[in-house]
Design a protein around this motif. Structure first.
Motif, PDB file in Angstrom:
ATOM      1  N   LEU A   1       0.718  -1.145  -0.083  1.00  0.00           N
ATOM      2  CA  LEU A   1      -0.160  -0.038   0.131  1.00  0.00           C
ATOM      3  C   LEU A   1       0.945   1.346   0.000  1.00  0.00           C
ATOM      4  CD1 LEU A   1      -3.012  -0.910   2.441  1.00  0.00           C
ATOM      5  CD2 LEU A   1      -2.741  -1.286  -0.201  1.00  0.00           C
ATOM      6  N   ARG A   2       2.229   1.108  -0.116  1.00  0.00           N
ATOM      7  CA  ARG A   2       3.056   2.496  -0.030  1.00  0.00           C
ATOM      8  C   ARG A   2       2.929   3.457  -1.109  1.00  0.00           C
ATOM      9  NH1 ARG A   2       6.625   4.044   3.365  1.00  0.00           N
ATOM     10  NH2 ARG A   2       6.922   1.911   4.524  1.00  0.00           N
ATOM     11  N   PRO A   3       2.545   2.757  -2.452  1.00  0.00           N
ATOM     12  CA  PRO A   3       2.395   3.770  -3.408  1.00  0.00           C
ATOM     13  C   PRO A   3       1.165   4.586  -2.952  1.00  0.00           C
ATOM     14  CG  PRO A   3       3.155   1.735  -4.264  1.00  0.00           C
ATOM     15  CD  PRO A   3       2.904   1.424  -2.708  1.00  0.00           C
ATOM     16  N   ALA A   4       0.253   4.019  -2.783  1.00  0.00           N
ATOM     17  CA  ALA A   4      -0.975   4.718  -2.572  1.00  0.00           C
ATOM     18  C   ALA A   4      -0.855   6.009  -1.268  1.00  0.00           C
ATOM     19  CB  ALA A   4      -2.229   3.867  -1.732  1.00  0.00           C
ATOM     20  N   ALA A   5      -0.181   5.449  -0.188  1.00  0.00           N
ATOM     21  CA  ALA A   5       0.108   6.483   0.595  1.00  0.00           C
ATOM     22  C   ALA A   5       1.250   7.445   0.194  1.00  0.00           C
ATOM     23  CB  ALA A   5       0.930   5.877   2.063  1.00  0.00           C
ATOM     24  N   GLU A   6       2.326   7.249  -0.763  1.00  0.00           N
ATOM     25  CA  GLU A   6       2.946   8.244  -1.176  1.00  0.00           C
ATOM     26  C   GLU A   6       2.315   9.294  -2.281  1.00  0.00           C
ATOM     27  OE1 GLU A   6       6.243   5.971  -2.896  1.00  0.00           O
ATOM     28  OE2 GLU A   6       7.125   5.793  -0.894  1.00  0.00           O
ATOM     29  N   ALA A   7       1.198   8.479  -2.763  1.00  0.00           N
ATOM     30  CA  ALA A   7       0.130   9.561  -3.901  1.00  0.00           C
ATOM     31  C   ALA A   7      -0.343  10.768  -2.859  1.00  0.00           C
ATOM     32  CB  ALA A   7      -0.669   8.515  -4.494  1.00  0.00           C
ATOM     33  N   THR A   8      -0.569  10.325  -1.631  1.00  0.00           N
ATOM     34  CA  THR A   8      -1.368  11.531  -0.764  1.00  0.00           C
ATOM     35  C   THR A   8      -0.288  12.480  -0.494  1.00  0.00           C
ATOM     36  OG1 THR A   8      -0.856  10.283   1.283  1.00  0.00           O
ATOM     37  CG2 THR A   8      -3.147   9.778  -0.070  1.00  0.00           C
ATOM     38  N   VAL A   9       0.823  12.033  -0.339  1.00  0.00           N
ATOM     39  CA  VAL A   9       2.102  12.975   0.217  1.00  0.00           C
ATOM     40  C   VAL A   9       1.982  13.810  -1.106  1.00  0.00           C
ATOM     41  CG1 VAL A   9       4.284  13.193   1.009  1.00  0.00           C
ATOM     42  CG2 VAL A   9       3.078  11.506   1.869  1.00  0.00           C
ATOM     43  N   ALA A  10       2.272  13.177  -2.264  1.00  0.00           N
ATOM     44  CA  ALA A  10       2.549  14.123  -3.427  1.00  0.00           C
ATOM     45  C   ALA A  10       1.409  15.180  -3.636  1.00  0.00           C
ATOM     46  CB  ALA A  10       2.824  13.271  -4.795  1.00  0.00           C
ATOM     47  N   ALA A  11       0.250  14.869  -3.529  1.00  0.00           N
ATOM     48  CA  ALA A  11      -0.793  15.826  -3.684  1.00  0.00           C
ATOM     49  C   ALA A  11      -0.794  16.839  -2.743  1.00  0.00           C
ATOM     50  CB  ALA A  11      -2.235  14.968  -3.775  1.00  0.00           C
ATOM     51  N   ALA A  12      -0.825  16.308  -1.523  1.00  0.00           N
ATOM     52  CA  ALA A  12      -0.530  17.554  -0.263  1.00  0.00           C
ATOM     53  C   ALA A  12       0.438  18.464  -0.351  1.00  0.00           C
ATOM     54  CB  ALA A  12      -0.474  16.758   0.936  1.00  0.00           C
ATOM     55  N   GLU A  13       1.770  18.061  -1.017  1.00  0.00           N
ATOM     56  CA  GLU A  13       2.821  18.835  -1.326  1.00  0.00           C
ATOM     57  C   GLU A  13       2.614  19.895  -2.278  1.00  0.00           C
ATOM     58  OE1 GLU A  13       5.587  19.374   0.454  1.00  0.00           O
ATOM     59  OE2 GLU A  13       5.144  17.838   2.332  1.00  0.00           O
ATOM     60  N   ALA A  14       1.825  19.346  -3.394  1.00  0.00           N
ATOM     61  CA  ALA A  14       1.587  20.087  -4.452  1.00  0.00           C
ATOM     62  C   ALA A  14       0.463  20.951  -4.054  1.00  0.00           C
ATOM     63  CB  ALA A  14       1.231  19.437  -5.652  1.00  0.00           C
ATOM     64  N   GLY A  15      -0.257  21.003  -3.030  1.00  0.00           N
ATOM     65  CA  GLY A  15      -1.519  21.621  -2.649  1.00  0.00           C
ATOM     66  C   GLY A  15      -2.565  21.509  -3.696  1.00  0.00           C
ATOM     67  N   ASP A  16      -2.814  20.288  -4.196  1.00  0.00           N
ATOM     68  CA  ASP A  16      -3.516  19.778  -5.032  1.00  0.00           C
ATOM     69  C   ASP A  16      -4.890  18.959  -4.342  1.00  0.00           C
ATOM     70  OD1 ASP A  16      -5.313  18.704  -7.141  1.00  0.00           O
ATOM     71  OD2 ASP A  16      -3.901  17.508  -7.977  1.00  0.00           O
ATOM     72  N   LEU A  17      -5.968  19.819  -4.157  1.00  0.00           N
ATOM     73  CA  LEU A  17      -7.105  19.624  -3.105  1.00  0.00           C
ATOM     74  C   LEU A  17      -7.826  18.504  -3.875  1.00  0.00           C
ATOM     75  CD1 LEU A  17      -8.200  23.280  -1.666  1.00  0.00           C
ATOM     76  CD2 LEU A  17      -6.306  21.579  -0.901  1.00  0.00           C
ATOM     77  N   PRO A  18      -8.248  18.689  -5.225  1.00  0.00           N
ATOM     78  CA  PRO A  18      -9.048  17.519  -5.811  1.00  0.00           C
ATOM     79  C   PRO A  18      -8.126  16.323  -5.723  1.00  0.00           C
ATOM     80  CG  PRO A  18      -9.317  19.520  -6.937  1.00  0.00           C
ATOM     81  CD  PRO A  18      -8.131  19.776  -5.945  1.00  0.00           C
ATOM     82  N   GLY A  19      -6.972  16.236  -6.232  1.00  0.00           N
ATOM     83  CA  GLY A  19      -6.037  15.298  -6.270  1.00  0.00           C
ATOM     84  C   GLY A  19      -5.754  14.843  -5.091  1.00  0.00           C
ATOM     85  N   TYR A  20      -5.663  15.502  -4.078  1.00  0.00           N
ATOM     86  CA  TYR A  20      -5.599  14.810  -2.726  1.00  0.00           C
ATOM     87  C   TYR A  20      -6.840  14.025  -2.268  1.00  0.00           C
ATOM     88  CZ  TYR A  20      -4.459  13.827   2.106  1.00  0.00           C
ATOM     89  OH  TYR A  20      -4.404  13.330   3.371  1.00  0.00           O
ATOM     90  N   ALA A  21      -8.069  14.494  -2.661  1.00  0.00           N
ATOM     91  CA  ALA A  21      -9.526  14.174  -2.105  1.00  0.00           C
ATOM     92  C   ALA A  21      -9.417  12.710  -2.740  1.00  0.00           C
ATOM     93  CB  ALA A  21     -10.287  14.751  -2.455  1.00  0.00           C
TER      94      ALA A  21
END
Length: 208
Positions: A113-133
């Motif tokens: 599941l690590r890639p899924a967790a890292e995808a949330t980190v990337a979206a958060a760092e980018a400030g991408d609210l829809p992507g983070y959601a």
């Protein structure tokens, strides 16, 4: 058959419009309290008013907008009380299941599941609210999926979707995403007590 093809295409357009409207709501492009007409939104998205109205009716069922006859749709503002209730529902659904999984699932399953967790980190760092959601819900679906209860996963995902937007501040998203990674680290290392503390902290309300 031609009729079936038209039906599939119509469903596809409606789904795309629904996704776009949800992203606009999360990103703040559709402003709480404002009224939007189906034709105006259709022009914005390059489609007819029909799939917009159908998508808006779905959002009304989800409590995100209010249908106003002959006027359009008003974007609703979730009150602090409503957000607290949604957070409680999510905690009631997810926390017991995740605590059970923390005690029973092998470390290798968590590693996947690590890639899924890292995808949330990337979206958060980018400030991408829809992507983070989307990444956030995908991570939680993946975790709950380990329980093997599809009905639970679908109900929890719907509650999660309704609650999204409350954690819109960039710092809060980073905290959330960091908890995903820290949780996996603890689970992979079989540090159950740490994992259980992180699970409870992740669902604490209000978010910090």
């Amino acid at each position: 058959m031609p009729g079936q093809t038209r039906g599939v295409l119509r469903h596809s357009v409606r789904g795309q419009v629904l996704d776009a409207l949800r992203a606009a709501l999360i990103d703040g492009d559709l402003v709480p309290g404002e009224i939007y007409s189906g034709p105006a939104l259709g022009e914005r998205f390059g489609v007819s008013a029909t799939p917009v109205r159908e998508a808006m009716q779905q959002l009304a069922m989800e409590g995100a907008v209010e249908c106003l006859p002959n006027r359009g749709f008003r974007v609703l503002v979730r009150t602090p009380g409503e957000l607290a209730e949604l957070a409680e529902v999510r905690a009631l659904l997810e926390v017991p299941v995740m605590l059970g999984l923390a005690r029973t699932v092998a470390p290798g399953a968590w590693t996947a599941l690590r890639p899924a967790a890292e995808a949330t980190v990337a979206a958060a760092e980018a400030g991408d609210l829809p992507g983070y959601a989307e990444a956030d819900r995908a991570f939680h679906r993946a975790v709950l999926g380990l329980a093997g209860n599809g009905q639970l996963t679908r109900v929890a995902d719907e509650a999660h979707r309704r609650a999204q937007g409350a954690r819109g501040r960039r710092a809060v998203l980073r905290t959330d995403a960091g908890q995903h990674v820290a949780l996996l680290d603890a689970l992979i290392a079989s540090e159950t007590a740490t994992a259980e503390a992180l699970i409870r902290a992740h669902f604490a309300w209000p978010p910090h």
